[in-house]
Design a protein around this motif. Structure first.
Motif, PDB file in Angstrom:
ATOM      1  N   LYS A  36       0.830  -1.213   0.000  1.00 59.49           N
ATOM      2  CA  LYS A  36       0.000   0.000   0.000  1.00 59.49           C
ATOM      3  C   LYS A  36       0.859   1.256   0.000  1.00 59.49           C
ATOM      4  CE  LYS A  36      -4.110  -1.757   0.003  1.00 59.49           C
ATOM      5  NZ  LYS A  36      -5.032  -1.516  -1.086  1.00 59.49           N
ATOM      6  N   TRP A  37       0.260   2.327  -0.541  1.00 56.24           N
ATOM      7  CA  TRP A  37       0.916   3.617  -0.643  1.00 56.24           C
ATOM      8  C   TRP A  37       0.146   4.674   0.133  1.00 56.24           C
ATOM      9  CZ3 TRP A  37       5.276   4.883  -3.619  1.00 56.24           C
ATOM     10  CH2 TRP A  37       5.776   3.855  -4.419  1.00 56.24           C
ATOM     11  N   GLY A  38       0.893   5.590   0.703  1.00 55.39           N
ATOM     12  CA  GLY A  38       0.361   6.785   1.345  1.00 55.39           C
ATOM     13  C   GLY A  38       1.339   7.902   1.055  1.00 55.39           C
ATOM     14  N   TYR A  39       1.378   8.886   1.922  1.00 57.97           N
ATOM     15  CA  TYR A  39       2.307  10.005   1.729  1.00 57.97           C
ATOM     16  C   TYR A  39       2.998  10.325   3.037  1.00 57.97           C
ATOM     17  CZ  TYR A  39       0.395  10.607  -2.874  1.00 57.97           C
ATOM     18  OH  TYR A  39       0.022  10.389  -4.183  1.00 57.97           O
ATOM     19  N   ALA A  40       4.287  10.621   2.915  1.00 58.85           N
ATOM     20  CA  ALA A  40       5.108  10.964   4.076  1.00 58.85           C
ATOM     21  C   ALA A  40       5.681  12.359   3.889  1.00 58.85           C
ATOM     22  CB  ALA A  40       6.236   9.948   4.231  1.00 58.85           C
ATOM     23  N   ARG A  51      -3.389   3.774   1.958  1.00 59.16           N
ATOM     24  CA  ARG A  51      -4.683   3.265   1.497  1.00 59.16           C
ATOM     25  C   ARG A  51      -4.748   3.057  -0.011  1.00 59.16           C
ATOM     26  NH1 ARG A  51      -7.992   8.626   2.915  1.00 59.16           N
ATOM     27  NH2 ARG A  51      -7.952   7.559   4.879  1.00 59.16           N
ATOM     28  N   TYR A  52      -3.698   3.405  -0.727  1.00 59.48           N
ATOM     29  CA  TYR A  52      -3.731   3.334  -2.191  1.00 59.48           C
ATOM     30  C   TYR A  52      -2.874   2.187  -2.717  1.00 59.48           C
ATOM     31  CZ  TYR A  52      -5.517   7.974  -1.284  1.00 59.48           C
ATOM     32  OH  TYR A  52      -6.256   9.024  -0.792  1.00 59.48           O
ATOM     33  N   ASP A  53      -3.263   1.683  -3.885  1.00 60.63           N
ATOM     34  CA  ASP A  53      -2.470   0.647  -4.556  1.00 60.63           C
ATOM     35  C   ASP A  53      -1.279   1.258  -5.279  1.00 60.63           C
ATOM     36  OD1 ASP A  53      -4.223  -1.364  -3.698  1.00 60.63           O
ATOM     37  OD2 ASP A  53      -5.541  -1.035  -5.419  1.00 60.63           O
ATOM     38  N   GLU A  54      -1.373   2.539  -5.602  1.00 57.92           N
ATOM     39  CA  GLU A  54      -0.289   3.274  -6.235  1.00 57.92           C
ATOM     40  C   GLU A  54      -0.531   4.757  -5.979  1.00 57.92           C
ATOM     41  OE1 GLU A  54       1.981   3.283 -10.560  1.00 57.92           O
ATOM     42  OE2 GLU A  54      -0.043   2.483 -10.439  1.00 57.92           O
ATOM     43  N   GLN A  67      -6.633   3.068  -6.860  1.00 57.54           N
ATOM     44  CA  GLN A  67      -7.165   1.958  -6.073  1.00 57.54           C
ATOM     45  C   GLN A  67      -7.788   0.998  -7.065  1.00 57.54           C
ATOM     46  OE1 GLN A  67      -9.803   3.771  -3.155  1.00 57.54           O
ATOM     47  NE2 GLN A  67      -8.242   3.527  -1.590  1.00 57.54           N
ATOM     48  N   GLY A  68      -7.326  -0.245  -7.041  1.00 54.54           N
ATOM     49  CA  GLY A  68      -7.784  -1.196  -8.045  1.00 54.54           C
ATOM     50  C   GLY A  68      -7.354  -0.716  -9.410  1.00 54.54           C
ATOM     51  N   GLN A  69      -8.283  -0.659 -10.338  1.00 57.59           N
ATOM     52  CA  GLN A  69      -7.981  -0.229 -11.706  1.00 57.59           C
ATOM     53  C   GLN A  69      -8.342   1.236 -11.967  1.00 57.59           C
ATOM     54  OE1 GLN A  69      -6.375  -2.282 -13.942  1.00 57.59           O
ATOM     55  NE2 GLN A  69      -6.195  -3.537 -12.107  1.00 57.59           N
ATOM     56  N   ARG A  70      -8.757   1.970 -10.954  1.00 53.59           N
ATOM     57  CA  ARG A  70      -9.247   3.343 -11.143  1.00 53.59           C
ATOM     58  C   ARG A  70      -8.327   4.376 -10.503  1.00 53.59           C
ATOM     59  NH1 ARG A  70     -12.456   2.810 -15.316  1.00 53.59           N
ATOM     60  NH2 ARG A  70     -13.946   1.147 -14.990  1.00 53.59           N
ATOM     61  N   TYR A  71      -8.160   5.476 -11.233  1.00 56.64           N
ATOM     62  CA  TYR A  71      -7.349   6.592 -10.776  1.00 56.64           C
ATOM     63  C   TYR A  71      -8.232   7.776 -10.404  1.00 56.64           C
ATOM     64  CZ  TYR A  71      -3.348   4.272 -12.993  1.00 56.64           C
ATOM     65  OH  TYR A  71      -2.372   3.381 -13.342  1.00 56.64           O
ATOM     66  N   GLY A  72      -7.713   8.590  -9.519  1.00 51.57           N
ATOM     67  CA  GLY A  72      -8.344   9.852  -9.157  1.00 51.57           C
ATOM     68  C   GLY A  72      -7.265  10.777  -8.648  1.00 51.57           C
ATOM     69  N   TYR A  73      -7.671  11.944  -8.160  1.00 53.34           N
ATOM     70  CA  TYR A  73      -6.720  12.940  -7.666  1.00 53.34           C
ATOM     71  C   TYR A  73      -7.085  13.349  -6.254  1.00 53.34           C
ATOM     72  CZ  TYR A  73      -5.118  13.290 -12.478  1.00 53.34           C
ATOM     73  OH  TYR A  73      -4.610  12.997 -13.717  1.00 53.34           O
ATOM     74  N   ILE A  74      -6.046  13.633  -5.453  1.00 54.40           N
ATOM     75  CA  ILE A  74      -6.234  14.132  -4.089  1.00 54.40           C
ATOM     76  C   ILE A  74      -5.431  15.421  -3.914  1.00 54.40           C
ATOM     77  CG2 ILE A  74      -6.689  11.856  -3.094  1.00 54.40           C
ATOM     78  CD1 ILE A  74      -3.783  11.936  -1.974  1.00 54.40           C
ATOM     79  N   ASP A  75      -5.807  16.195  -2.898  1.00 54.86           N
ATOM     80  CA  ASP A  75      -5.040  17.390  -2.563  1.00 54.86           C
ATOM     81  C   ASP A  75      -4.069  17.057  -1.428  1.00 54.86           C
ATOM     82  OD1 ASP A  75      -6.466  17.493  -0.124  1.00 54.86           O
ATOM     83  OD2 ASP A  75      -7.771  19.114  -0.800  1.00 54.86           O
ATOM     84  N   GLY A  76      -3.303  18.044  -0.982  1.00 51.85           N
ATOM     85  CA  GLY A  76      -2.281  17.836   0.039  1.00 51.85           C
ATOM     86  C   GLY A  76      -2.814  17.430   1.398  1.00 51.85           C
ATOM     87  N   PRO A  80     -10.320  14.178  -1.624  1.00 55.38           N
ATOM     88  CA  PRO A  80     -10.493  13.919  -3.052  1.00 55.38           C
ATOM     89  C   PRO A  80     -10.723  15.201  -3.845  1.00 55.38           C
ATOM     90  CG  PRO A  80     -12.207  12.819  -1.744  1.00 55.38           C
ATOM     91  CD  PRO A  80     -11.368  13.606  -0.809  1.00 55.38           C
ATOM     92  N   VAL A  81     -10.032  15.321  -4.966  1.00 54.65           N
ATOM     93  CA  VAL A  81     -10.277  16.389  -5.925  1.00 54.65           C
ATOM     94  C   VAL A  81     -11.231  15.853  -6.989  1.00 54.65           C
ATOM     95  CG1 VAL A  81      -9.198  17.878  -7.681  1.00 54.65           C
ATOM     96  CG2 VAL A  81      -8.044  17.480  -5.502  1.00 54.65           C
ATOM     97  N   THR A  82     -11.068  14.562  -7.304  1.00 57.42           N
ATOM     98  CA  THR A  82     -11.973  13.847  -8.215  1.00 57.42           C
ATOM     99  C   THR A  82     -12.270  12.486  -7.608  1.00 57.42           C
ATOM    100  OG1 THR A  82     -10.271  12.674  -9.462  1.00 57.42           O
ATOM    101  CG2 THR A  82     -10.855  14.898 -10.230  1.00 57.42           C
ATOM    102  N   PRO A  83     -13.330  11.851  -8.051  1.00 62.73           N
ATOM    103  CA  PRO A  83     -13.564  10.461  -7.642  1.00 62.73           C
ATOM    104  C   PRO A  83     -12.517   9.548  -8.296  1.00 62.73           C
ATOM    105  CG  PRO A  83     -15.557  11.443  -8.602  1.00 62.73           C
ATOM    106  CD  PRO A  83     -14.434  12.392  -8.846  1.00 62.73           C
ATOM    107  N   LEU A  84     -12.370   8.356  -7.761  1.00 60.10           N
ATOM    108  CA  LEU A  84     -11.521   7.335  -8.379  1.00 60.10           C
ATOM    109  C   LEU A  84     -12.331   6.722  -9.513  1.00 60.10           C
ATOM    110  CD1 LEU A  84     -10.249   5.798  -5.067  1.00 60.10           C
ATOM    111  CD2 LEU A  84      -8.834   6.973  -6.745  1.00 60.10           C
ATOM    112  N   GLN A  85     -12.201   7.299 -10.712  1.00 61.33           N
ATOM    113  CA  GLN A  85     -13.052   6.886 -11.825  1.00 61.33           C
ATOM    114  C   GLN A  85     -12.318   6.732 -13.145  1.00 61.33           C
ATOM    115  OE1 GLN A  85     -16.007   9.928 -12.397  1.00 61.33           O
ATOM    116  NE2 GLN A  85     -14.503  11.546 -12.676  1.00 61.33           N
ATOM    117  N   PHE A  86     -11.083   7.216 -13.228  1.00 65.13           N
ATOM    118  CA  PHE A  86     -10.371   7.256 -14.508  1.00 65.13           C
ATOM    119  C   PHE A  86      -9.590   5.964 -14.760  1.00 65.13           C
ATOM    120  CE2 PHE A  86     -10.574  11.631 -12.834  1.00 65.13           C
ATOM    121  CZ  PHE A  86     -11.448  12.152 -13.773  1.00 65.13           C
TER     122      PHE A  86
END
Length: 127
Positions: A36-40, A51-54, A67-76, A80-86
């Motif tokens: 799993k990936w997070g941010y440090a 909480r992320y797969d990448e 997460q899984g096969q879907r991408y999205g964007y988060i802020d600092g 969520p900036v977008t849903p995990l949908q791409f």
């Protein structure tokens, strides 16, 4: 003659400093533990949970995550900036990122809004 050259040199240095400040290292970096990936932070202390797969780098205070096969964007803050949908997503650059959704390729702005009509899938480097 020397004075205009000196002023030009000063302007070039000021512009370079400004550009460097905009691309300076983010306060958060992707951090992987196990699968799993997070941010440090720069001291490698976990700030956003694993909480992320990448997870991609923060650029312009926005990062892509998968997460899984879907991408999205988060802020600092991890919001969520977008849903995990791409199905594809690129790193933000100059206020834009390229994504793919339902077979359409288009660009997003920093608040997640669609900026362009579908474009041919000529991907820059994708995650």
């Amino acid at each position: 003659m020397k004075r205009p050259l000196f002023l030009l040199l000063l302007l070039m240095l000021a512009a370079a400093n400004s550009a460097w400040a905009q691309t300076a290292t983010s306060r958060l970096v992707p951090f992987r533990k196990g699968g799993k990936w997070g941010y440090a932070d720069q001291s490698r202390r976990l700030v956003l949970p694993l909480r992320y797969d990448e997870a991609g780098p923060f650029v312009e205070e926005i990062a892509w995550v998968r997460q899984g096969q879907r991408y999205g964007y988060i802020d600092g803050g991890g919001n969520p900036v977008t849903p995990l949908q791409f199905t594809r997503a690129t790193t933000f650059r100059l206020g834009r990122a390229t994504v793919e959704l339902n077979g359409e390729t288009f660009e997003l702005g920093p608040t997640g809004q669609r900026l362009t009509e579908p474009a041919p899938p000529s991907w820059r480097k994708s995650p």
